[in-house]
Write a protein that holds these residues in place. Structure first.
Motif, mmCIF file in Angstrom:
data_model
loop_
_atom_site.group_PDB
_atom_site.id
_atom_site.type_symbol
_atom_site.label_atom_id
_atom_site.label_comp_id
_atom_site.label_asym_id
_atom_site.label_seq_id
_atom_site.Cartn_x
_atom_site.Cartn_y
_atom_site.Cartn_z
ATOM 1 N N VAL A 112 0.863 -1.178 0.000
ATOM 2 C CA VAL A 112 0.000 0.000 0.000
ATOM 3 C C VAL A 112 0.899 1.228 0.000
ATOM 4 O O VAL A 112 1.697 1.418 0.922
ATOM 5 C CB VAL A 112 -0.936 0.037 1.226
ATOM 6 C CG1 VAL A 112 -1.794 1.300 1.188
ATOM 7 C CG2 VAL A 112 -1.815 -1.206 1.261
ATOM 8 N N PHE A 113 0.794 2.030 -1.042
ATOM 9 C CA PHE A 113 1.570 3.266 -1.148
ATOM 10 C C PHE A 113 0.636 4.438 -0.886
ATOM 11 O O PHE A 113 -0.416 4.563 -1.514
ATOM 12 C CB PHE A 113 2.179 3.411 -2.548
ATOM 13 C CG PHE A 113 3.281 2.437 -2.845
ATOM 14 C CD1 PHE A 113 4.604 2.760 -2.594
ATOM 15 C CD2 PHE A 113 2.988 1.191 -3.404
ATOM 16 C CE1 PHE A 113 5.614 1.865 -2.882
ATOM 17 C CE2 PHE A 113 3.997 0.290 -3.699
ATOM 18 C CZ PHE A 113 5.320 0.624 -3.437
ATOM 19 N N ASN A 114 1.021 5.296 0.024
ATOM 20 C CA ASN A 114 0.230 6.495 0.300
ATOM 21 C C ASN A 114 0.757 7.671 -0.502
ATOM 22 O O ASN A 114 1.971 7.921 -0.553
ATOM 23 C CB ASN A 114 0.270 6.841 1.785
ATOM 24 C CG ASN A 114 -0.583 5.909 2.629
ATOM 25 O OD1 ASN A 114 -0.222 5.566 3.748
ATOM 26 N ND2 ASN A 114 -1.723 5.473 2.099
ATOM 27 N N ALA A 115 -0.166 8.376 -1.122
ATOM 28 C CA ALA A 115 0.183 9.584 -1.877
ATOM 29 C C ALA A 115 -0.017 10.809 -0.994
ATOM 30 O O ALA A 115 -0.653 10.739 0.065
ATOM 31 C CB ALA A 115 -0.682 9.680 -3.125
ATOM 32 N N ASP A 116 0.523 11.929 -1.437
ATOM 33 C CA ASP A 116 0.370 13.184 -0.702
ATOM 34 C C ASP A 116 -1.098 13.619 -0.772
ATOM 35 O O ASP A 116 -1.621 13.866 -1.865
ATOM 36 C CB ASP A 116 1.270 14.254 -1.325
ATOM 37 C CG ASP A 116 1.295 15.547 -0.523
ATOM 38 O OD1 ASP A 116 0.344 15.802 0.234
ATOM 39 O OD2 ASP A 116 2.271 16.308 -0.675
ATOM 40 N N PRO A 117 -1.790 13.731 0.348
ATOM 41 C CA PRO A 117 -3.206 14.118 0.315
ATOM 42 C C PRO A 117 -3.420 15.560 -0.126
ATOM 43 O O PRO A 117 -4.548 15.950 -0.439
ATOM 44 C CB PRO A 117 -3.660 13.909 1.765
ATOM 45 C CG PRO A 117 -2.410 14.059 2.579
ATOM 46 C CD PRO A 117 -1.304 13.499 1.727
#
Length: 539
Positions: free
Chosen positions: A186-191
């Motif tokens: 799971v990669f989180n992107a900049d919100p």
């Protein structure tokens, strides 16, 4: 090629000359790169304050390179080398351009057409990994695609969780659910980056890197460009291009894009969604029109500005209109350039370039149709394999497909445009996009072509929020097969039908003419349509 180049003539040059000095005096470039949310006025400030992460994302994005490459190597060691991307809008268009330009395979599944979904499921499933990209984690298309792939992996005896990679915002519903499900990564992107500005974030980098792109160079080129795009200088081409897009007087609000050897595959399609969704609102905006070299639109009407995407080595003469801009540079540097230019154009147009207030209307209408499952609206006219339906009065007196097309074109005003919206398998029906040129000849006005439902997440905002001068040709088709969606009360065929009907209903409510063509037999219907278009273009 990494250096950016910008040249302008006619109205494009005059707009740059008229606005750049004031943009410099207002310190627009430096304020943008310091994330000054006041640049677009008080009403936009709240949204802009959480949407400017793209201006300095390089450190965070570089931190993604190592884990992406490590995951790619792990997958390949396991014989998994086919990457399928489930995403919509900017989440799919950026990786599509990045991988196509690099010459590596990425299967972009940004459709709900059952034939396209079934085709993606049937090809090399045993060596596939699915990348699921969604900022919100609740996009109906992406969620549906994930569900069918997860089931297909399991049915094939594969560990489904180990074949799914997720890109989403931290804390989104998909973020939590994916970690609980034990997905491979799971990669989180900049919100603080909106979807259409996310090309150089995890949304662009994860699928591209897993497919084999050199994402480090992509980022390096963008970071190099940032060094001079942030300067308050009259030679800042981000300011000049933004002025050309949004500052012509009177406004040339049809921006015709033609690729003349840029070396960036499909780049105009990415620019199209960036500009249309960012500017098309409050009854204003500029409409990108992607055309082929030699297209009639290049001769130029008073509301048309031509943008040529070049290699930077051409000295060809300007179009007959003489009102044009030429842009060249590497992919990474141009992605940042166009993002800067788009928000500068937004400032000149007096709109918020970060919201999309009219996108939700089509989603709501589609959801309503899925919930109610109403009986299909009877066709007003059937010509062979083609069923015709139109907004009130549009088809009065029509007896053939050709009549219907002529009546739609007759609704075009002197500042209007025609939008073709094809809710079909864009891989299996790729030749259909050639109808754009034929209709532009017949209409003598700018004509856009979009694949449904993916255009709903990009140009769909402009069609509903921009100037109400468009007329719309919607094409749908019967499916030989359908694909069930696990744990959902609708199939892909029902979903795409609801999306098409919902969007046309919204356009009709806005008072715009819509002609809906349903191909009861796809092959026969397409042949009929080709014949009708050829006859129109020959007139």
């Amino acid at each position: 090629m990494s250096a950016l180049e910008f040249r302008a003539t006619g109205a494009a040059r005059a707009a740059a000359d008229a606005h750049v000095e004031q943009l410099v005096a207002d310190r627009v470039a430096s304020r943008l790169f310091s994330k000054d949310a006041t640049l677009w006025g008080a009403e936009a400030e709240s949204e802009a304050s959480i949407r400017l992460g793209w201006v300095d994302l390089f450190e965070d994005s570089r931190a993604l390179i190592e884990p992406i490459i490590a995951l790619r190597d792990e997958l390949r060691a396991e014989g998994v080398d086919r990457v399928v991307l489930a995403g919509m809008g900017g989440s799919s268009l950026a990786p599509e351009v990045i991988t196509a330009t690099a010459g590596v395979e990425l299967v972009v599944l940004d459709s709900t057409d059952p034939d396209m979904v079934a085709g993606a499921l049937a090809d090399r499933l045993e060596s596939s990994v699915l990348v699921v990209s969604s900022k919100s984690g609740s996009t109906v298309e992406t969620d549906s695609q994930r569900r069918v792939f997860e089931k297909a992996f399991g049915d094939a005896g594969l560990d489904a969780a180990q074949r799914i990679v997720v890109v989403t915002d931290p804390g989104s519903p998909m973020d939590e659910a994916s970690r609980q499900a034990g997905y491979r990564a799971v990669f989180n992107a900049d919100p603080n980056v909106g979807g259409r500005y996310s090309a150089l974030t995890a949304f662009g980098l994860v699928p591209s890197g897993l497919a084999g792109v050199d994402i480090e160079t992509l980022l390096a080129d963008a970071e190099e460009a940032a060094e001079f795009l942030r300067d308050d200088d009259v030679d800042n081409i981000g300011l000049a291009l933004g002025a050309a897009l949004g500052g012509t007087a009177p406004l040339r609000d049809k921006i015709v894009f033609v690729d003349e050897g840029s070396g960036i595959a499909g780049f105009a399609d990415w620019i199209e969604q960036l500009i249309a969704e960012s500017t098309g609102k409050l009854g204003t905006g500029v409409l990108p029109v992607v055309v082929e070299p030699g297209s009639p639109e290049l001769d130029g009407a008073d509301d048309v500005l031509v943008v040529r995407l070049t290699s930077g080595e051409d000295d060809s003469p300007a179009s007959e209109s003489g009102h044009e801009a030429r842009v060249s540079g590497s992919l990474g540097s141009q992605m940042l350039l166009w993002e800067v230019a788009t928000v500068v154009a937004g400032r000149l147009l007096g709109i918020n370039p970060f919201d999309q207030p009219d996108v939700e209307a089509a989603k709501v209408a589609a959801r309503g149709l899925l919930d109610e499952q109403p009986e299909p609206v009877p066709a007003e006219l059937v010509d062979g394999a083609v069923e015709l339906r139109g907004t009130e009065g549009l088809l009065d007196g029509a007896t053939t497909l050709s009549d219907g097309l002529q009546r739609l074109l007759a609704e075009l005003g002197p500042e209007g445009y025609l939008s073709i919206q094809a809710y079909l398998d864009r891989l299996g029906s790729a030749d259909l996009s050639g109808m754009r040129a034929r209709l532009s000849t017949a209409a003598a006005r700018p004509v856009t072509f979009g694949w449904g439902p993916r255009f709903l997440h990009s140009t769909g905002q402009f069609h509903k929020g921009g100037p109400r001068v468009g007329v719309y040709l919607q094409i749908t088709g019967a499916n030989d097969t359908d694909v069930e969606i696990p744990e959902r009360p609708f199939t892909f065929a029902q979903l795409i039908s609801a999306q098409a009907a919902g969007d046309s209903a919204v356009l009709a409510e806005l008072g715009r003419p819509v002609l809906r063509l349903h191909l009861a037999d796809r092959a026969a219907g397409l042949e009929q349509l080709e014949a009708a278009l050829a006859a129109l273009a020959a007139r």
